[in-house]
Scaffold this motif. Structure first.
Motif, PDB file in Angstrom:
ATOM      1  N   GLY A   1       0.816  -1.201   0.000  1.00 42.87           N
ATOM      2  CA  GLY A   1       0.000   0.000   0.000  1.00 42.87           C
ATOM      3  C   GLY A   1       0.850   1.251   0.000  1.00 42.87           C
ATOM      4  O   GLY A   1       2.081   1.191   0.155  1.00 42.87           O
ATOM      5  N   ASP A   2       0.189   2.397  -0.178  1.00 46.82           N
ATOM      6  CA  ASP A   2       0.930   3.655  -0.242  1.00 46.82           C
ATOM      7  C   ASP A   2       0.797   4.489   1.023  1.00 46.82           C
ATOM      8  O   ASP A   2       1.121   5.678   1.027  1.00 46.82           O
ATOM      9  N   THR A   3       0.297   3.906   2.099  1.00 39.43           N
ATOM     10  CA  THR A   3       0.223   4.628   3.367  1.00 39.43           C
ATOM     11  C   THR A   3       1.608   4.641   4.030  1.00 39.43           C
ATOM     12  O   THR A   3       2.438   3.762   3.760  1.00 39.43           O
ATOM     13  N   PRO A   4       1.861   5.634   4.887  1.00 38.33           N
ATOM     14  CA  PRO A   4       3.163   5.664   5.566  1.00 38.33           C
ATOM     15  C   PRO A   4       3.455   4.397   6.368  1.00 38.33           C
ATOM     16  O   PRO A   4       4.604   3.941   6.424  1.00 38.33           O
ATOM     17  N   GLU A   5       2.410   3.823   6.986  1.00 39.14           N
ATOM     18  CA  GLU A   5       2.629   2.603   7.762  1.00 39.14           C
ATOM     19  C   GLU A   5       3.047   1.443   6.865  1.00 39.14           C
ATOM     20  O   GLU A   5       3.958   0.672   7.191  1.00 39.14           O
ATOM     21  N   ALA A   6       2.380   1.308   5.698  1.00 38.44           N
ATOM     22  CA  ALA A   6       2.719   0.240   4.765  1.00 38.44           C
ATOM     23  C   ALA A   6       4.105   0.457   4.169  1.00 38.44           C
ATOM     24  O   ALA A   6       4.883  -0.500   4.005  1.00 38.44           O
ATOM     25  N   MET A   7       4.438   1.687   3.844  1.00 35.89           N
ATOM     26  CA  MET A   7       5.760   1.981   3.283  1.00 35.89           C
ATOM     27  C   MET A   7       6.860   1.749   4.314  1.00 35.89           C
ATOM     28  O   MET A   7       7.977   1.367   3.955  1.00 35.89           O
ATOM     29  N   ALA A   8       6.561   1.966   5.581  1.00 32.60           N
ATOM     30  CA  ALA A   8       7.571   1.744   6.619  1.00 32.60           C
ATOM     31  C   ALA A   8       7.901   0.267   6.774  1.00 32.60           C
ATOM     32  O   ALA A   8       9.009  -0.094   7.198  1.00 32.60           O
TER      33      ALA A   8
END
Length: 435
Positions: free
Chosen positions: A83-90
């Protein structure tokens, strides 16, 4: 009669010769004594110079860290796989991005075993640096960026010249294949030394290139704050009572003897006291600045009491007599006149006591501050360590890179100690009064 006169005349002539001989011997003995004293001072200064020189020579390189330049492709399929959310990118696999970047730099390496060895050229913290870049600027996704990442500690030692390349391969820290990759990076100007900010902003780590002193420095500050908060008022009040108000009897003599004896007790005894009473009996949290501060306060109390009493005793009796003569009470005499005049000496003794506490290791080992702590403590009850214990832990590590980290941490600790002693000297010179 003439013979007696001649004998007296000869004795008179010899007496000045004997006196001159004794004077020459006495002056010669004085010159020898001064020479011995000068030699002793020079020997002490020489040994101190050797000690400090060895620490600096071993530790200055820790303030620099080897970095390798990699062309990292911020692959969208990897970074935004979940996903492209900050949590997913982290949570993306940034390690794969680093490995692909270094594999592209050495395309001839195809064997899986050699590729794993190639991956070890860079630090295990390199993926974290890429992640921080992406999270700070998501627009980097899909681009290729040249990123300087930390090299592994073995490559760092090789680049700093601590690896003897003339030794046989089985006796070297790095093998011939790694030497070839390193030489290739060096010829392409893709490897260089940069200032090691992580040493000051990082915490303890199993990887030498990621280890820092921030957690230990904060732990030392919190521990010393507790020590000062507990020891200073108690020690000053005890010194005032013993010097100005306590009657001279056997009980006060016994107290004074015990205070002087406590100043000579080995510091590890206070650590055992803290372990048995403060932790096991009262149940205070182990490995915390609160417990460490209490233990160091107990150890520092005698030093501050003795120095404070000496400062109070140095105030001339005429000051007390003048204050009492104009109608001041004893407590007013002490608080308004004697204590302000003795305060520079009291502060000097306190700072010296704090400097002694800052360098202590043994009592803190006993109360558990030797634990491996990777987080910066945020409170007085959080698990933490201190600079001397951090130095002890690093000195016991097998990696060669921890040798320079140990010496660099000693340099930082010495800088704190020298600063504290310089402040003590400044206060004494600035506020002392000559009577």
């Amino acid at each position: 009669m003439s013979e007696m006169a001649q004998t007296a005349e000869e004795a008179t002539v010899r007496r000045p010769d004997l006196s001159n001989a004794r004077l020459r011997k006495r002056y010669a003995a004085e010159r020898r004594f001064r020479l011995y004293g000068l030699l002793a001072v020079l020997a002490a200064v020489g040994m101190l110079a050797v000690l400090l020189g060895s620490i600096v020579l071993n530790g200055y390189s820790a303030f620099l860290q080897t970095h390798i330049a990699l062309d990292v492709h911020m692959d969208e399929t990897v970074i935004m796989a979940e996903g492209d959310t900050p949590e997913a990118m982290a949570d993306a696999n940034y390690r794969a991005l680093v490995f692909k970047a270094i594999e592209r730099r050495f395309p001839s390496v195809r064997d899986m075993g050699e590729q794993r060895e190639l991956h070890r050229l860079v630090s295990g913290g390199a993926p974290r640096a890429i992640k921080d870049m992406v999270l700070d600027n998501p627009a980097l996704v899909g681009t290729t960026q040249t990123v300087w990442v930390k090299a592994d500690d073995e490559i760092d030692m090789l680049h700093k010249g601590y690896v003897d390349r003339t030794l046989p391969e089985n006796r070297r820290l790095v093998n011939d294949r790694t030497l070839g990759w390193y030489d290739s990076l060096r010829e392409a100007d893709l490897i260089e030394l940069q200032f090691n900010t992580t040493f000051f902003t990082g915490t303890d780590s199993r990887e030498p290139e990621q280890a820092g002193i921030l957690g230990a420095a904060v732990g030392s500050f919190l521990t010393l704050f507790v020590t000062l908060l507990l020891s200073f008022p108690v020690a000053v009040l005890a010194a005032i009572y013993l010097e100005e108000f306590a009657p001279k009897n056997r009980l006060t003599d016994l107290i004074e003897v015990n205070i002087n004896n406590l100043a000579a007790v080995p510091s590890i005894v206070f650590g055992l006291l803290g372990l048995a009473v403060i932790i096991n009996f009262f149940g205070f949290p182990r490995s915390s600045p609160l417990v460490g501060g209490i233990v160091l306060a107990l150890m520092t109390l005698p030093t501050i009491i003795i120095s404070a009493r000496s400062a109070l005793k140095a105030v001339p009796p005429s000051v007390r007599e003048a204050a009492l003569g104009i109608g001041a009470s004893r407590i007013q005499t002490v608080t308004h006149h004697v204590l302000p005049l003795a305060l520079p000496g009291v502060l000097t003794g306190t700072i010296i006591g704090m400097a002694q506490a800052l360098g202590e290791t043994a009592p803190l080992l006993m109360v558990g501050m030797v634990a491996f702590v990777v987080a910066v403590p945020s409170g007085f009850t959080d698990a933490s360590t201190v600079l001397p214990v951090q130095i002890f832990l690093w000195s016991d590590s097998p990696e060669r890179a921890f040798v320079e980290k140990t010496s660099a941490a000693i340099m930082v600790l010495l800088a704190f100690l020298i600063t504290m002693n310089a402040v003590a000297v400044f206060l004494r010179k600035r506020f002392e009064r000559r009577w």
